[in-house]
Design an enzyme around this catalytic site. Structure first.
Site, PDB file in Angstrom:
ATOM      1  CB  CYS A  10     -16.938  33.686  -8.951  1.00  0.00           C
ATOM      2  SG  CYS A  10     -16.824  35.651  -8.485  1.00  0.00           S
ATOM      3  CB  CYS A  53     -14.965  36.063  -6.693  1.00  0.00           C
ATOM      4  SG  CYS A  53     -14.971  35.151  -7.969  1.00  0.00           S
TER       5      CYS A  53
END
Length: 305
Positions: free
Chosen positions: A121, A202
């Protein structure tokens, strides 16, 4: 009795001869059919032999294997369970002996599954018309990954490949451009890889665009504009940061308030993303100034520290 035995032997010989003749006929027929099928598969097709783009990269197998082994041993040893030989075979199977204008996503599905890996992420960095700059930046800053910094993208970056129904099944002379046919091996591959890269993003994601392009920094026809932006998952991505970079000394055709950037913002807002846009993101601009230290733009950049 001797007469009957002679007749039986004659019949046996006849049956044997007939059997041999039938067997020979079947064998001949099989050879002819195999020849026709092979000819049909490998026949020369002048329409496919001459395209407008460069042909398959020489020593493609060695290039793919070398990049694959280098990636998983030097860069990301945690991916050591990847089977580079299987990855190469799945890439080869996707295009060899195939019409280079009839490639489908199904052809590449095994490759995508074999070579995919998680993207941490906050690390995903997308780009459009900033190829050289964005990759200079990711080489100097390990906190971000472009598609070309993943295993799939790293293996395929700046190389070419396509097949041909005629032997040897790979066209080393020329491959079709997207303008000649959209379902060519390169276009289908990058569309699938780009979609998968966007789906995996993400946290906070970044996109580096070129504000010196007169036609506009955001283009709906680009891979980012047509595929990646629509495959970002609002449930996984919290923010989209737009870095609008201008060439040092080049025109500043568009700013964060420009028309094409506004179109991009509208698309992202409709999909419930939070957006931040920054003109000339400072860490990237400093990298630009490494090559242009005496330019006015860079002196101003330095004086502001």
């Amino acid at each position: 009795m001797p007469f009957q035995q002679g007749s039986a032997r004659t019949r046996q010989r006849t049956v044997l001869l007939v059997g041999i003749v039938v067997l020979l006929a079947v064998l001949v027929l099989a050879v002819v059919l195999a020849s026709l099928l092979t000819h049909g598969k490998h026949q020369d097709s002048p329409k496919m032999l001459k395209w407008k783009d460069r042909g398959t990269t020489k020593n493609l197998q060695e290039v793919i294997l070398g990049r694959c082994y280098n990636y998983i041993t030097e860069w990301y040893p945690e991916l050591g369970d990847k089977d580079c030989l299987k990855i190469w075979e799945s890439l080869k199977d996707a295009f060899i002996y195939k019409n280079p204008c009839n490639i489908t996503s199904e052809d590449y599905q095994p490759l995508m599954e074999l070579a995919s890996h998680p993207i941490p992420c906050n690390k995903s960095l997308f780009w459009s018309k900033t190829n050289d700059l964005v990759h200079r930046y990711t080489k100097s800053n390990q906190n971000f990954l472009t598609l070309e910094d993943t295993l799939l993208g790293y293996m395929a970056d700046r190389i070419s490949w396509c097949g041909d129904p005629s032997a040897p099944g790979i066209n080393y002379e020329s491959c079709p451009k997207r303008s000649e046919c959209e379902s060519n091996p390169s276009s289908v591959f990058w569309k699938m890889a780009s979609k998968m890269f966007a789906e995996a993003a993400c946290g906070v994601v970044q996109v580096m665009l070129n504000g010196s392009i007169e036609a506009g920094a955001f283009r709906s026809s680009s891979i980012f504009g047509s595929i990646e932006v629509f495959n970002l998952n609002p449930d996984k991505v919290s923010e989209v940061h737009i870095w609008l970079m201008h060439d040092i000394g080049g025109p500043q055709s568009e700013s964060c308030s420009g028309h094409s950037i506004q179109r991009l913002k509208n698309i992202l807002e409709e999909r419930n993303f939070k957006i931040i846009c920054e003109d000339n993101y400072r860490p990237v601009q400093l990298l630009q100034c490494v090559q242009n230290p005496d330019h006015t733009d860079c002196r101003l950049c330095t004086n502001s520290t």
